[in-house]
Enzyme design. Structure first.
Site, PDB file in Angstrom:
ATOM      1  N   HIS A   4       0.809  -1.216   0.000  1.00 25.47           N
ATOM      2  CA  HIS A   4       0.000   0.000   0.000  1.00 25.47           C
ATOM      3  C   HIS A   4       0.848   1.274   0.000  1.00 25.47           C
ATOM      4  CE1 HIS A   4      -3.242   2.701  -0.067  1.00 25.47           C
ATOM      5  NE2 HIS A   4      -2.584   3.373   0.830  1.00 25.47           N
TER       6      HIS A   4
ATOM      7  N   TYR B 186       1.811   5.330  -2.511  1.00 28.31           N
ATOM      8  CA  TYR B 186       2.108   6.734  -2.193  1.00 28.31           C
ATOM      9  C   TYR B 186       3.531   7.110  -2.591  1.00 28.31           C
ATOM     10  CZ  TYR B 186      -2.369   6.415  -0.019  1.00 28.31           C
ATOM     11  OH  TYR B 186      -3.697   6.189   0.173  1.00 28.31           O
TER      12      TYR B 186
ATOM     13  N   HIS C 132      -9.304   0.988 -11.147  1.00 27.61           N
ATOM     14  CA  HIS C 132      -8.887   1.955 -10.119  1.00 27.61           C
ATOM     15  C   HIS C 132      -7.409   2.312 -10.278  1.00 27.61           C
ATOM     16  CE1 HIS C 132      -7.818   3.572  -6.178  1.00 27.61           C
ATOM     17  NE2 HIS C 132      -7.056   2.524  -5.942  1.00 27.61           N
ATOM     18  N   PHE C 133      -6.573   1.300 -10.460  1.00 31.33           N
ATOM     19  CA  PHE C 133      -5.152   1.674 -10.406  1.00 31.33           C
ATOM     20  C   PHE C 133      -4.643   2.293 -11.704  1.00 31.33           C
ATOM     21  CE2 PHE C 133      -4.154  -3.099 -10.647  1.00 31.33           C
ATOM     22  CZ  PHE C 133      -3.520  -3.087 -11.879  1.00 31.33           C
ATOM     23  N   HIS C 134      -5.420   2.175 -12.770  1.00 29.33           N
ATOM     24  CA  HIS C 134      -4.998   2.937 -13.952  1.00 29.33           C
ATOM     25  C   HIS C 134      -5.368   4.416 -13.806  1.00 29.33           C
ATOM     26  CE1 HIS C 134      -4.110  -0.974 -15.712  1.00 29.33           C
ATOM     27  NE2 HIS C 134      -3.367  -0.313 -16.586  1.00 29.33           N
TER      28      HIS C 134
ATOM     29  N   ARG D  54     -10.270 -10.005 -12.524  1.00 30.05           N
ATOM     30  CA  ARG D  54      -9.024  -9.409 -12.989  1.00 30.05           C
ATOM     31  C   ARG D  54      -8.012 -10.520 -13.267  1.00 30.05           C
ATOM     32  NH1 ARG D  54      -5.803  -6.803  -7.753  1.00 30.05           N
ATOM     33  NH2 ARG D  54      -4.232  -6.447  -9.339  1.00 30.05           N
ATOM     34  N   ARG D  55      -6.867 -10.167 -13.809  1.00 31.77           N
ATOM     35  CA  ARG D  55      -5.773 -11.105 -14.082  1.00 31.77           C
ATOM     36  C   ARG D  55      -6.237 -12.330 -14.862  1.00 31.77           C
ATOM     37  NH1 ARG D  55      -5.517 -11.116  -8.253  1.00 31.77           N
ATOM     38  NH2 ARG D  55      -4.032  -9.622  -7.413  1.00 31.77           N
TER      39      ARG D  55
HETATM   40 FE1  HAS Z   1      -5.624   2.272  -4.314  1.00 30.83          FE
HETATM   41  C1  HAS Z   1      -6.003  -1.126  -4.709  1.00 30.83           C
HETATM   42  C2  HAS Z   1      -7.715   2.215  -1.633  1.00 30.83           C
HETATM   43  C3  HAS Z   1      -5.070   5.654  -3.801  1.00 30.83           C
HETATM   44  C4  HAS Z   1      -2.958   2.187  -6.491  1.00 30.83           C
HETATM   45  N1  HAS Z   1      -4.686   0.822  -5.404  1.00 30.83           N
HETATM   46  C5  HAS Z   1      -5.011  -0.519  -5.444  1.00 30.83           C
HETATM   47  C6  HAS Z   1      -4.115  -1.203  -6.336  1.00 30.83           C
HETATM   48  C7  HAS Z   1      -3.228  -0.268  -6.813  1.00 30.83           C
HETATM   49  C8  HAS Z   1      -3.607   0.995  -6.224  1.00 30.83           C
HETATM   50  C9  HAS Z   1      -2.057  -0.506  -7.751  1.00 30.83           C
HETATM   51  O1  HAS Z   1      -8.991   0.137   0.217  1.00 30.83           O
HETATM   52  C10 HAS Z   1      -4.192  -2.682  -6.713  1.00 30.83           C
HETATM   53  C11 HAS Z   1      -3.245  -3.538  -5.946  1.00 30.83           C
HETATM   54  C12 HAS Z   1      -3.332  -4.955  -6.441  1.00 30.83           C
HETATM   55  O2  HAS Z   1      -2.701  -5.252  -7.466  1.00 30.83           O
HETATM   56  O3  HAS Z   1      -4.065  -5.747  -5.847  1.00 30.83           O
HETATM   57  N2  HAS Z   1      -6.311   3.671  -2.999  1.00 30.83           N
HETATM   58  C13 HAS Z   1      -7.179   3.447  -2.003  1.00 30.83           C
HETATM   59  C14 HAS Z   1      -7.483   4.695  -1.309  1.00 30.83           C
HETATM   60  C15 HAS Z   1      -6.734   5.664  -1.935  1.00 30.83           C
HETATM   61  C16 HAS Z   1      -5.999   5.013  -2.974  1.00 30.83           C
HETATM   62  C17 HAS Z   1      -8.406   4.896  -0.162  1.00 30.83           C
HETATM   63  N3  HAS Z   1      -4.304   3.657  -5.024  1.00 30.83           N
HETATM   64  C18 HAS Z   1      -4.235   4.979  -4.670  1.00 30.83           C
HETATM   65  C19 HAS Z   1      -3.136   5.618  -5.343  1.00 30.83           C
HETATM   66  C20 HAS Z   1      -2.534   4.636  -6.105  1.00 30.83           C
HETATM   67  C21 HAS Z   1      -3.276   3.415  -5.887  1.00 30.83           C
HETATM   68  C22 HAS Z   1      -2.750   7.059  -5.181  1.00 30.83           C
HETATM   69  C23 HAS Z   1      -1.351   4.704  -6.996  1.00 30.83           C
HETATM   70  C24 HAS Z   1      -0.673   5.776  -7.309  1.00 30.83           C
HETATM   71  N4  HAS Z   1      -6.688   0.838  -3.379  1.00 30.83           N
HETATM   72  C25 HAS Z   1      -7.449   1.014  -2.271  1.00 30.83           C
HETATM   73  C26 HAS Z   1      -7.968  -0.299  -1.823  1.00 30.83           C
HETATM   74  C27 HAS Z   1      -7.475  -1.252  -2.700  1.00 30.83           C
HETATM   75  C28 HAS Z   1      -6.669  -0.511  -3.661  1.00 30.83           C
HETATM   76  C29 HAS Z   1      -8.845  -0.579  -0.669  1.00 30.83           C
HETATM   77  C30 HAS Z   1      -7.710  -2.773  -2.655  1.00 30.83           C
HETATM   78  C31 HAS Z   1      -8.698  -3.188  -3.663  1.00 30.83           C
HETATM   79  C32 HAS Z   1      -8.820  -4.680  -3.720  1.00 30.83           C
HETATM   80  O4  HAS Z   1      -9.807  -5.201  -3.217  1.00 30.83           O
HETATM   81  O5  HAS Z   1      -7.922  -5.345  -4.258  1.00 30.83           O
HETATM   82  C33 HAS Z   1      -6.669   7.131  -1.527  1.00 30.83           C
HETATM   83  O6  HAS Z   1      -5.345   7.502  -1.259  1.00 30.83           O
HETATM   84  C34 HAS Z   1      -7.269   8.033  -2.558  1.00 30.83           C
HETATM   85  C35 HAS Z   1      -7.415   9.451  -2.057  1.00 30.83           C
HETATM   86  C36 HAS Z   1      -7.579  10.404  -3.205  1.00 30.83           C
HETATM   87  C37 HAS Z   1      -8.452  11.410  -3.277  1.00 30.83           C
HETATM   88  C38 HAS Z   1      -8.513  12.244  -4.526  1.00 30.83           C
HETATM   89  C39 HAS Z   1      -7.993  13.671  -4.320  1.00 30.83           C
HETATM   90  C40 HAS Z   1      -7.940  14.394  -5.608  1.00 30.83           C
HETATM   91  C41 HAS Z   1      -6.902  15.152  -6.031  1.00 30.83           C
HETATM   92  C42 HAS Z   1      -6.974  15.762  -7.395  1.00 30.83           C
HETATM   93  C43 HAS Z   1      -7.072  17.273  -7.375  1.00 30.83           C
HETATM   94  C44 HAS Z   1      -7.438  17.799  -8.718  1.00 30.83           C
HETATM   95  C45 HAS Z   1      -6.672  18.613  -9.474  1.00 30.83           C
HETATM   96  C46 HAS Z   1      -7.164  19.004 -10.824  1.00 30.83           C
HETATM   97  C47 HAS Z   1      -5.358  19.151  -9.058  1.00 30.83           C
HETATM   98  C48 HAS Z   1      -9.362  11.702  -2.167  1.00 30.83           C
HETATM   99  C49 HAS Z   1      -5.719  15.418  -5.178  1.00 30.83           C
HETATM  100  C50 HAS Z   1      -7.802  20.366 -10.800  1.00 30.83           C
HETATM  101  C51 HAS Z   1      -8.499  20.601 -12.084  1.00 30.83           C
HETATM  102  C52 HAS Z   1      -8.844  21.805 -12.575  1.00 30.83           C
HETATM  103  C53 HAS Z   1      -9.562  21.899 -13.866  1.00 30.83           C
HETATM  104  C54 HAS Z   1      -8.515  23.051 -11.896  1.00 30.83           C
HETATM  105 CU    CU Z   2      -3.872   0.113  -0.767  1.00 37.78          CU
END
Ligand code: HAS
Ligand code: CU
Length: 572
Positions: free
Chosen positions: A247, A251, A398-400, A461-462
């Site tokens: 996990h 980050y 999700h992860f893409h 998946r996979r």
């Molecule tokens: Fe995730 C599974 C929960 C973030 C990557 N995640 C994965 C896997 C990967 C991955 C690779 O709770 C699969 C692993 C595998 O192969 O089995 N993930 C979360 C949560 C967050 C989260 C709560 N994940 C990420 C990030 C990743 C990533 C970042 C890679 C870089 N994830 C999970 C969970 C699983 C999971 C379970 C397990 C699923 C399962 O069952 O297998 C949080 O950190 C997300 C918080 C993000 C936000 C969004 C904030 C938005 C922002 C954008 C601002 C906008 C801008 C644009 C700047 C609250 C900061 C402005 C635009 C204008 C026009 C002005």
């Molecule tokens: Cu995770």
């Protein structure tokens, strides 16, 4: 949203004047460039196998043969292709890009060369030797265990040794950064750590704490097992070790993009960072909260008691908070920039942002995609809803949106100024580069929507779904959608690589035409940021205590009840 005042007085209280700039030496540029080269080379090979997965999904046939069959002269199995895709894109492209980028953010941020550049070189060499060592068994189909390498799938020992080297090499580079920082701190006791170096150092420390999980997994279980020194392994324990690292790994991918969003993007967009304090607070929260929540990947594991899964679920919601803070601060900084550029009204600042800037647009689009990636993450974190999506194609959906968008699209935007800066060239075909960012964005919208929906329809998946006999009719259009999205992404990846390659091959440009390193100022002088936001000891202590509290008891139980009984399997 109310308009941000653009007349806030800037209070200058910096004790010692900080040099206005720092010019990277030729050697420093070459070293960073070399790391980017390995990163992009990995991406170029790893991306070849993206469309394999995607087109395979479509079930399309050419000359009566499944698309996958066309790749068979190249690949021994679907899983070999998937392993290459995951390891090269998710693990190697990211890690080498990040260490290269951090060489720049640490030296430029602190305005001084690395204290022991040879140490960083050593780290890079160890990483590269590791990459080559791991690549051989993957290419020989001796390690088709995917990027998570879950036992009882068993790879050749060389795969595990290679991964250890990549990780240890990145640690060594980290030590090089810490020594540099330590010396800088001695010379500048009262100065707030410049933000781009600050974020990079915290990311590196978080990485070093969290990679202890896979270090222990490989050294005490997988490696001796693959060398027949252990009769078997304990897959439950190993999954726990893996996700201790797995996990926070996400980050490690995300925070370098945040370094750019906070410490560079506001300047590139024509504004300033909205809040230095909030930026620093988010990074500390990541140090504290990134690791103690790996059980959210193990909600369906029988060997982890519910109470621990629940605690990790709660902490997962907590770690979303610094990303919400980031969304607020980065969007506020962009709003400030848009208003500086003449934007009026509630949303009138958005069209005023420099959408023609080839580095800004990819990073904003990465942020937009990450809003949906983040919502999906928060959805995954729910213990109950996770049972619906776990092990379905929702998860790669999700992860893409996260590692392949928030991270990769940001890195692309960074590369568009960084590579010209390092090589003294101007970027080739900037309009094409701008189009490339949009192509990636559109491809990703189509692809990830298809994958998420397929997941909700129950697609695993996979799995090579194109040759699966059980595909229900309502998956078909989504499989095709995913194939189309994936093919667009392939085009986007190769456009990116082509633009960089042609850029590097161009003639050197006059100095004035080469982009400079963008460094954002903050609206308020960072010296006014409270000192507790620039102190390591309290945050490190809380981080380590929380890990011990939240992982300790169950990990101890699993270790003391370890049963090394599972033999290795090769299912490919
Ligand atoms: Fe995730 C599974 C929960 C973030 C990557 N995640 C994965 C896997 C990967 C991955 C690779 O709770 C699969 C692993 C595998 O192969 O089995 N993930 C979360 C949560 C967050 C989260 C709560 N994940 C990420 C990030 C990743 C990533 C970042 C890679 C870089 N994830 C999970 C969970 C699983 C999971 C379970 C397990 C699923 C399962 O069952 O297998 C949080 O950190 C997300 C918080 C993000 C936000 C969004 C904030 C938005 C922002 C954008 C601002 C906008 C801008 C644009 C700047 C609250 C900061 C402005 C635009 C204008 C026009 C002005
Ligand atoms: Cu995770």
């Amino acid at each position: 949203m109310t308009a941000i005042s653009t007349t806030t007085p800037v209070v200058e209280v910096t004790p010692a004047a900080r040099p206005a700039t720092y010019v990277l030496s030729k050697g420093e540029k070459r070293f960073i460039g070399l790391q980017l080269l390995v990163a992009v080379a990995a991406l170029s090979i790893g991306s070849l196998f993206g469309p394999l997965q995607a087109l395979e999904f479509s079930g399309l046939t050419i000359g009566g043969r499944d698309i996958y069959a066309l790749f068979q002269p190249l690949l021994a199995s679907y899983y070999q292709g998937l392993t290459l895709h995951g390891v090269l894109n998710a693990l190697i492209w990211t890690t080498f890009f990040i260490t290269g980028f951090f060489n720049l953010t640490v030296t430029y941020g602190l305005r001084r060369p690395l204290a022991m550049p040879k140490l960083n070189w050593l780290g890079f060499i160890v990483m590269t030797v590791g990459l080559l060592t791991a690549a051989v068994p993957i290419l020989l189909n001796e390690a088709s265990v995917l990027y998570t390498f879950y036992p009882p799938l068993q790879a050749s020992w060389a795969f595990y040794v290679g991964l250890v080297f990549v990780v240890v090499g990145s640690w060594i580079q980290g030590y090089g950064f810490y020594i540099t920082y330590y010396r800088w701190r001695k010379d500048n006791p009262d100065v707030r750590t410049p933000l781009m170096a600050f974020g990079s150092l915290i990311t590196m420390v978080m990485w070093q704490i969290s990679t202890l999980g896979i270090a222990v997994e490989i050294l005490t279980q997988l490696l001796p097992w693959s060398l027949n020194l252990l009769p078997g392994v304990d897959p439950q324990l190993d999954r726990t070790y893996f996700w201790f690292t797995g996990h926070p790994l996400v980050y490690f991918w995300l925070l370098p993009a945040y370094v750019s969003w906070y410490a560079m993007l506001p300047k590139q967009a024509g504004g300033k960072l909205f809040s230095d304090s909030l930026a620093r607070f988010s990074f500390w929260m990541f140090l504290v909260l990134s690791t103690p929540l790996g059980f959210h990947h193990q909600f369906t594991d029988p060997g982890v008691p519910t109470i621990w899964k629940t605690i990790h679920a709660v902490l997962t919601y907590a770690v979303a908070f610094p990303s919400l803070l980031t969304a607020f601060t980065v969007v506020a900084s962009l709003e400030y920039a848009g208003r500086q550029r003449g934007g009026k009204g509630l949303l009138g600042w958005i069209p005023k942002l420099p959408w023609r800037d080839v580095s800004v647009t990819p990073q904003i689009l990465a942020g937009v995609l990450f809003i949906f990636g983040g919502i999906g993450g928060i959805t995954n974190a729910s213990y109950n809803i996770n049972l619906v999506v776990h092990n379905t194609s929702w998860v790669p959906g999700h992860f893409h949106l996260t590692v392949a968008s928030a991270t990769t699209l940001s890195f692309m935007g960074i590369a568009y100024w960084l590579v010209p800066h390092l090589t003294h060239r101007t970027l080739w075909a900037p309009k094409l580069a701008l189009a490339q960012a949009w192509i990636w964005f559109i491809g990703m919208v189509i692809f990830s929507n298809g994958m998420h929906t397929l997941g909700l329809l129950g697609a695993p998946r996979r799995t090579p779904l194109g040759i699966a006999p059980y595909v229900p009719a309502n998956w078909e259009p989504r499989l095709l959608q995913t194939a189309i999205g994936g093919s667009i992404l392939f085009l986007g990846a190769y456009l990116f690589i082509t633009i960089l390659v042609v850029t590097v091959l161009r003639k050197p440009a006059p100095a004035a035409a080469v982009p400079e390193i963008p460094e954002a100022q903050s609206i308020q002088d960072p010296q006014l940021t409270p000192q507790w936001l620039d102190r390591w000891a309290p945050w490190l202590t809380i981080a380590i205590l929380l890990i011990i509290l939240v992982y300790g008891p169950n990990l101890l139980y699993q270790i003391t009840n370890m049963q090394n009984t599972s033999p290795g399997f090769r299912l490919w």
